[in-house]
Design an enzyme around this catalytic site. Structure first.
Site, PDB file in Angstrom:
ATOM      1  NE  ARG A 249      21.249 -26.383  58.018  1.00 19.51           N
ATOM      2  CZ  ARG A 249      20.651 -27.368  57.823  1.00 19.51           C
ATOM      3  NH1 ARG A 249      21.652 -27.724  56.494  1.00 19.51           N
ATOM      4  NH2 ARG A 249      21.113 -28.331  58.646  1.00 19.51           N
TER       5      ARG A 249
ATOM      6  CD  GLU B 210      16.179 -25.245  52.605  1.00 19.00           C
ATOM      7  OE1 GLU B 210      16.383 -26.075  52.430  1.00 19.00           O
ATOM      8  OE2 GLU B 210      17.662 -24.538  52.328  1.00 19.00           O
TER       9      GLU B 210
ATOM     10  CG  HIS C 296      18.874 -29.123  52.565  1.00 18.04           C
ATOM     11  ND1 HIS C 296      18.291 -27.690  53.339  1.00 18.04           N
ATOM     12  CD2 HIS C 296      19.288 -30.278  53.063  1.00 18.04           C
ATOM     13  CE1 HIS C 296      19.238 -28.376  54.260  1.00 18.04           C
ATOM     14  NE2 HIS C 296      19.549 -28.978  54.171  1.00 18.04           N
TER      15      HIS C 296
HETATM   16  P1  NAD Z   1      31.653 -30.294  61.910  1.00 18.24           P
HETATM   17  O1  NAD Z   1      30.607 -30.156  62.776  1.00 18.24           O
HETATM   18  O2  NAD Z   1      31.608 -31.746  61.138  1.00 18.24           O
HETATM   19  O3  NAD Z   1      32.231 -29.594  60.864  1.00 18.24           O
HETATM   20  C1  NAD Z   1      31.874 -27.972  60.696  1.00 18.24           C
HETATM   21  C2  NAD Z   1      33.605 -27.497  60.595  1.00 18.24           C
HETATM   22  O4  NAD Z   1      32.945 -25.976  60.379  1.00 18.24           O
HETATM   23  C3  NAD Z   1      33.929 -27.858  61.885  1.00 18.24           C
HETATM   24  O5  NAD Z   1      35.882 -28.044  61.680  1.00 18.24           O
HETATM   25  C4  NAD Z   1      33.828 -26.094  62.708  1.00 18.24           C
HETATM   26  O6  NAD Z   1      34.995 -26.096  63.381  1.00 18.24           O
HETATM   27  C5  NAD Z   1      34.189 -25.450  61.544  1.00 18.24           C
HETATM   28  N1  NAD Z   1      34.098 -24.164  61.944  1.00 18.24           N
HETATM   29  C6  NAD Z   1      33.236 -23.989  62.594  1.00 18.24           C
HETATM   30  N2  NAD Z   1      32.624 -21.908  61.916  1.00 18.24           N
HETATM   31  C7  NAD Z   1      33.754 -21.734  61.590  1.00 18.24           C
HETATM   32  C8  NAD Z   1      34.113 -20.550  60.804  1.00 18.24           C
HETATM   33  N3  NAD Z   1      33.731 -18.929  61.323  1.00 18.24           N
HETATM   34  N4  NAD Z   1      35.532 -20.077  59.655  1.00 18.24           N
HETATM   35  C9  NAD Z   1      35.759 -21.494  59.169  1.00 18.24           C
HETATM   36  N5  NAD Z   1      35.359 -23.470  60.629  1.00 18.24           N
HETATM   37  C10 NAD Z   1      34.102 -23.284  61.184  1.00 18.24           C
HETATM   38  O7  NAD Z   1      29.685 -30.325  60.195  1.00 18.24           O
HETATM   39  P2  NAD Z   1      29.246 -31.266  59.237  1.00 18.24           P
HETATM   40  O8  NAD Z   1      28.979 -32.218  59.935  1.00 18.24           O
HETATM   41  O9  NAD Z   1      30.722 -30.670  58.380  1.00 18.24           O
HETATM   42  O10 NAD Z   1      28.363 -30.324  58.200  1.00 18.24           O
HETATM   43  C11 NAD Z   1      28.411 -28.522  58.479  1.00 18.24           C
HETATM   44  C12 NAD Z   1      27.222 -27.860  58.735  1.00 18.24           C
HETATM   45  O11 NAD Z   1      27.230 -28.035  57.079  1.00 18.24           O
HETATM   46  C13 NAD Z   1      26.540 -28.903  59.375  1.00 18.24           C
HETATM   47  O12 NAD Z   1      25.945 -27.938  60.318  1.00 18.24           O
HETATM   48  C14 NAD Z   1      24.595 -27.785  58.485  1.00 18.24           C
HETATM   49  O13 NAD Z   1      24.795 -27.056  58.676  1.00 18.24           O
HETATM   50  C15 NAD Z   1      25.585 -28.439  56.943  1.00 18.24           C
HETATM   51  N6  NAD Z   1      24.909 -29.656  56.234  1.00 18.24           N
HETATM   52  C16 NAD Z   1      24.632 -29.646  55.249  1.00 18.24           C
HETATM   53  C17 NAD Z   1      23.967 -30.500  54.421  1.00 18.24           C
HETATM   54  C18 NAD Z   1      23.324 -30.465  53.538  1.00 18.24           C
HETATM   55  O14 NAD Z   1      22.173 -31.311  52.890  1.00 18.24           O
HETATM   56  N7  NAD Z   1      23.082 -30.062  52.654  1.00 18.24           N
HETATM   57  C19 NAD Z   1      23.913 -31.796  54.825  1.00 18.24           C
HETATM   58  C20 NAD Z   1      24.986 -31.825  56.138  1.00 18.24           C
HETATM   59  C21 NAD Z   1      25.641 -30.976  57.231  1.00 18.24           C
END
Ligand code: NAD
Length: 315
Positions: A233, A262, A281
């Site tokens: 994000r 965005e 995005h």
């Molecule tokens: P997920 O819940 O599977 O994984 C997130 C991971 O981040 C978890 O393992 C969590 O423990 C870890 N985490 C949280 N805080 C942390 C920190 N301070 N330091 C290190 N690790 C930490 O989620 P995901 O599906 O992998 O998605 C992650 C994020 O990516 C989403 O929340 C979303 O904001 C973003 N995302 C963006 C797009 C895009 O289109 N660009 C698509 C999907 C997800």
């Protein structure tokens, strides 16, 4: 029990809501015969709606009978989790669906920078034949990537980077091993984790802990020939510190899919850097996304009707 599921018009930001409606009513993943389901596309009238599939948050749900909200994205940072909890409204998200799409887009960014593809595309538009200088290209094989956040996205990226012969280090909160990741660091050791990497990828959710986690100090810890990739994000990285780092050649470039604002405003300096790849995005986009969402929502409708705990439950 009859469940009245509403598909909010905001879903249109990713795919036509009517497509999801048809998948849930007639598709392969339509909830089975014991689920008595009515599905409609709704805007701001949640009258009679028990469950809502949505892209964005509408506070009107708090004054409705909606018991469960499903967000069609992995990130749910716009949703007031505590308020929903206090109101007894369940929230589920779509994590688990984006490992392949974002993983492939991310190695695409790596390849663009390593092989100079982003420059040739711009040159093509101008009909210019500009072979690279001898020292302008490199191969991914043998390079190191640091993946910050090893959930669905981070693992999808790590697996693909490993397959290309890259070394993968990762940052995660718990020390348990993760496939395809050679070395793991805790968030407190972020600087050490990034200092040897050719690529640093941000793949964490936006939370109070991660907002601004990648700022001037972290950018300074990166190698001068390293690239930052943000598929998480926008506010996870400090955008003005990033612009300064790019202006000062403190890093080699960046690939950005997400931004503090965005769409990225026209006046943003990020548009103009040759060594910045801006994508709208779009890293998770795939044409079968409505089917994936239908599968997840269909499964949760069955669980909702049986009073079981929901898959991907946030609250
Ligand atoms: P997920 O819940 O599977 O994984 C997130 C991971 O981040 C978890 O393992 C969590 O423990 C870890 N985490 C949280 N805080 C942390 C920190 N301070 N330091 C290190 N690790 C930490 O989620 P995901 O599906 O992998 O998605 C992650 C994020 O990516 C989403 O929340 C979303 O904001 C973003 N995302 C963006 C797009 C895009 O289109 N660009 C698509 C999907 C997800």
């Amino acid at each position: 029990m009859t469940t009245h599921l509403g598909i909010h018009g905001s879903v249109e930001r990713i795919f036509p809501p009517s497509l999801l409606r048809s998948r849930l009513v007639d598709g392969d993943d339509a909830p089975d015969a014991d689920a008595d389901l009515t599905v409609s596309v709704v805007d701001d009238d949640f009258d009679g709606i028990d469950a809502l599939v949505t892209f964005g948050y509408d506070p009107a749900v708090l004054d409705s009978d909606v018991e469960w909200i499903h967000v069609v994205r992995a990130g749910y940072d716009e949703f007031p989790v505590e308020t929903l909890r206090d109101d007894g409204i369940s929230l589920t998200n779509s994590t688990g669906l984006h490992g392949a799409s974002v993983g492939e887009t991310t190695v695409g960014y790596f390849l663009q920078f390593a092989r100079g593809l982003h420059r040739y595309r711009s040159d093509q538009r101008e009909k210019e034949w500009n072979p690279p200088a001898w020292d302008e290209t490199f191969t991914l094989e043998g390079e190191t990537v640091c993946v910050v956040g090893l959930g669905t996205l981070g693992r999808g990226i790590a697996r693909r980077a490993d397959a290309l012969g890259m070394s993968v280090v990762g940052v995660r909160r718990t020390p348990t091993p993760v496939d395809h990741v050679e070395t793991r660091y805790g968030p407190a050791d972020l600087h050490e984790a990034v200092e040897d990497a050719r690529f640093v990828v941000l793949a964490v959710p936006l939370t109070d802990d991660t907002e601004g986690m990648f700022g001037a100090v972290e950018l300074d810890a990166m190698r001068e020939d390293a690239y930052l990739v943000n598929v998480a994000r926008g506010p996870v990285a400090d955008q003005s510190a990033l612009v300064s780092a790019l202006r000062d050649d403190a890093i080699a470039g960046a690939a950005l899919d997400v931004f503090e604002e965005e769409p990225l405003p026209e006046e943003s300096p990020l548009w103009a850097f040759e060594n910045v790849v801006v994508t709208p995005h779009a890293s998770a986009a795939r044409s079968d996304y409505p089917d994936r969402i239908a599968e997840l929502v269909g499964e949760n409708v069955r669980r909702f009707e049986r009073g079981e705990s929901l898959a991907n439950q946030v609250v």
